[in-house]
Design an enzyme around this catalytic site. Structure first.
Site, PDB file in Angstrom:
ATOM      1  N   SER A 233      71.846  59.791  38.797  1.00 30.38           N
ATOM      2  CA  SER A 233      72.541  58.709  39.471  1.00 30.38           C
ATOM      3  C   SER A 233      71.540  57.897  40.300  1.00 30.38           C
ATOM      4  CB  SER A 233      73.680  59.278  40.327  1.00 30.38           C
ATOM      5  OG  SER A 233      74.562  58.253  40.733  1.00 30.38           O
ATOM      6  N   LYS A 237      67.573  56.652  39.405  1.00 35.92           N
ATOM      7  CA  LYS A 237      66.861  55.402  39.632  1.00 35.92           C
ATOM      8  C   LYS A 237      65.494  55.691  40.260  1.00 35.92           C
ATOM      9  CE  LYS A 237      71.278  53.424  41.267  1.00 35.92           C
ATOM     10  NZ  LYS A 237      71.954  53.044  40.058  1.00 35.92           N
ATOM     11  N   GLN A 275      78.144  48.297  36.721  1.00 38.52           N
ATOM     12  CA  GLN A 275      77.968  47.891  38.107  1.00 38.52           C
ATOM     13  C   GLN A 275      77.220  46.567  38.168  1.00 38.52           C
ATOM     14  OE1 GLN A 275      75.661  50.522  40.643  1.00 38.52           O
ATOM     15  NE2 GLN A 275      76.490  49.597  42.500  1.00 38.52           N
ATOM     16  N   GLU A 283      74.847  47.601  47.661  1.00 41.73           N
ATOM     17  CA  GLU A 283      75.384  48.911  48.028  1.00 41.73           C
ATOM     18  C   GLU A 283      74.441  49.655  48.964  1.00 41.73           C
ATOM     19  OE1 GLU A 283      76.643  53.178  45.941  1.00 41.73           O
ATOM     20  OE2 GLU A 283      76.518  51.365  44.715  1.00 41.73           O
ATOM     21  N   TRP A 327      80.578  52.124  34.428  1.00 42.07           N
ATOM     22  CA  TRP A 327      79.811  51.687  35.601  1.00 42.07           C
ATOM     23  C   TRP A 327      78.311  51.897  35.410  1.00 42.07           C
ATOM     24  CZ3 TRP A 327      81.325  48.772  39.490  1.00 42.07           C
ATOM     25  CH2 TRP A 327      80.653  48.790  40.721  1.00 42.07           C
ATOM     26  N   HIS A 364      80.217  62.627  35.547  1.00 41.19           N
ATOM     27  CA  HIS A 364      78.955  62.081  36.036  1.00 41.19           C
ATOM     28  C   HIS A 364      78.067  63.196  36.597  1.00 41.19           C
ATOM     29  CE1 HIS A 364      76.090  59.282  37.511  1.00 41.19           C
ATOM     30  NE2 HIS A 364      76.508  59.228  38.758  1.00 41.19           N
TER      31      HIS A 364
END
Length: 530
Positions: A233, A237, A275, A283, A327, A364
């Site tokens: 998640s 990144k 997203q 965010e 997403w 997820h």
């Protein structure tokens, strides 16, 4: 388990027809030449490459050509990739992530069977953080995988494959929940809370400092030449950025990284349910401050994530994605992997990249059985130097991207020897003044807005503090700025250095920038030292 085929054919098939569940292995000559295990001994082997950023940006809805240099010439030899990678790195820092500084002036720490401590100092500022260690069975020293954030990674399989797990809390280095002008954590203690560098680059910087300490430890517990990185998640990144920006990382394994991770920026606005870039930017301060100018127009970016994939080449890369959660933008992720695989192929290392989104479980960051074998194979090949890389592309039919829709360029056949006559050096910059400082501005203008980058250069003597004054064109208004404090938002504006960039050595430069509405062209900044 699956039919094996040459990666070039698999990528071409996927790009043209959107095929799924295709496995790929490298041509036999790639295995024979031993290119499968390749990590550099330095964090950045292109630090000596001259890079001149483009003076202006143009909009292009297709993916930039990773094989075309900023000066417009195209690569002809594999040896040219080193400096082409340096160009992509600089573009990614400038427009996407913010700058990832090199190793600080002082890095010390300890490595034990249960813990790593890291102490850093730079410019009179100091900070510390630590990470946990879990060793596999057997005798060391062991390779290790840095697990960012502590969830989503199959740590049992990592250790069973023979690698240690380093549990790294990135929030100690770059904290979430902070405004962009007041970022917190070890990185921002050193480089300033108003730094324009986003959290992902800061987290990647923390991974690099862990590797520094492992290198200095003498290798009795962990091997400095066999480090991987993973995370899921938001931490996927971070893993993606860490592997791209440190060439000592032999194996990069981002999991379900979503927007601001592996998926191409240009694809996300058109991918239903993914997203939005504005959301990923807003965010958390994951991305660099300058990326805010591109959330609604990613086509203007001079770089995209398929080239960040290329920055990892020819080192090991295993991208894991989840097609069940819209997403996460897995279709755009598959395009990034397919585009980046072209770089691997051109470098003769097509088997070193694997991609897998063909999974059944939609939860997820679940630990998935489908990934277990390729994960183990990747660790054994790239960190232990045994067995074969998985060399597989398994793209779910739910989120199958088509590279052919996203590129106008073709992959060149690069020679093994040196390039033909090198391109001419860039024209020399104007000589600095005898003392004081000068300022020059470049503007990226689009309809209704602009971003200006201002370079401040010291003269024959060092500068300790500077102020740049610029008169904005009529109707222009500044909405955001970084690496400088501004006096106003319209008219004549004075920009003053922040704490960490006021001291400039003789002949050296620093940069700051600002975003505005209206027109930014025509500014002629002046500079005063002190």
């Amino acid at each position: 388990m699956f039919t094996r085929s040459i990666v070039a054919g698999a990528v071409a098939t996927l790009a043209i027809a959107g095929a799924v569940s295709v496995a790929a292995s490298p041509p036999s000559e790639e295995v024979a030449t031993g290119v499968t295990v390749t990590a550099a001994g330095v964090e950045d082997d292109g630090v000596d490459c001259p890079v001149t950023l483009p003076g202006s940006l143009t909009s292009d809805s297709r993916l930039p050509d990773p094989f075309t240099k900023i000066n417009g010439s195209r690569l002809t030899a594999k040896s040219e990739w080193r400096c082409r990678r340096a160009e992509i790195k600089r573009l990614a820092e400038r427009y996407v992530y913010g700058e990832k500084p090199p190793k600080p002036s002082s890095v010390t720490g300890t490595v034990s069977s249960g813990n790593i401590t890291v102490n850093v100092s730079q410019g009179g500022r100091s900070a510390s953080f630590s990470a946990g260690v879990q060793l596999p069975s057997g005798s060391g020293p062991f390779p290790a995988v840095v697990v960012i954030g502590g969830f989503g990674a199959d740590t049992a399989t990592i250790r069973a494959a023979g690698a240690a797990v380093i549990s790294y809390d990135p929030l100690a280095v770059g904290r979430e929940g902070t405004p962009r002008n007041n970022k917190q954590g070890a990185f921002y203690t050193l480089y300033g809370s108003a730094s324009s560098t986003g959290l992902l680059a800061a987290w990647a910087w923390g991974v690099s400092r862990i590797i520094d300490v492992i290198e200095q430890s003498g290798g009795s517990v962990l091997r400095a030449d066999a480090t991987g990185v993973t995370g899921c998640s938001r931490y996927g990144k971070g893993a993606f950025a860490a592997g791209a920006f440190d060439q000592r990382i032999a194996l990069t394994m981002p999991i379900e990284s979503g927007s601001a991770g592996a998926p191409i920026f240009r694809g996300l606005p058109g991918e239903s349910g993914s997203q939005p870039l504005s959301s990923a930017y807003g965010e958390q301060p994951w991305l660099g401050d300058a990326f805010g100018s591109f959330t609604s127009n990613p086509a203007t970016l001079p770089v995209d994530t398929h080239e960040v994939v290329g920055m990892i080449a020819p080192r090991g890369l295993f991208i894991m994605e989840n097609p069940h959660v819209d997403w996460l933008g897995a279709r755009s992720g598959s395009v990034a992997a397919l585009g980046g695989a072209e770089v691997y192929k051109a470098l003769g290392a097509g088997g070193n990249i694997s991609y897998w989104s063909d999974v059944q479980d939609g939860t997820h960051c679940a630990s998935r059985s489908e990934w277990r074998t390729p994960l183990q194979q990747s660790i054994q090949r790239f960190l232990l130097g045994t067995g074969s890389a998985p060399a597989v592309f398994r793209i779910s039919s739910r989120k199958a991207g088509n590279l052919a829709e996203w590129r106008t360029w073709q992959t060149p056949t690069l020679s093994d020897g040196p390039t033909d006559p090198p391109p001419a050096d860039p024209p020399p910059a104007d000589p600095p003044p005898a003392d004081g400082c000068t300022a020059t501005a470049s503007v990226n203008q689009w309809t209704g807005g602009f971003v200006a980058t201002v370079r401040v250069t010291a003269g024959a003597a060092a500068v300790n503090g500077w102020t740049v004054t610029a008169t904005l064109p009529s109707g222009a208004t500044i909405v955001n700025s970084w690496e400088a404090t501004r006096s106003a938002g319209t008219g004549t504006v004075a920009f003053t250095n922040v704490g960490h960039n006021g001291a400039i050595a003789a002949g050296q430069s620093v940069e700051f920038g600002f975003q505005g509405t209206g027109t930014g062209t025509g500014m002629t900044p002046g500079c005063a030292a002190g």
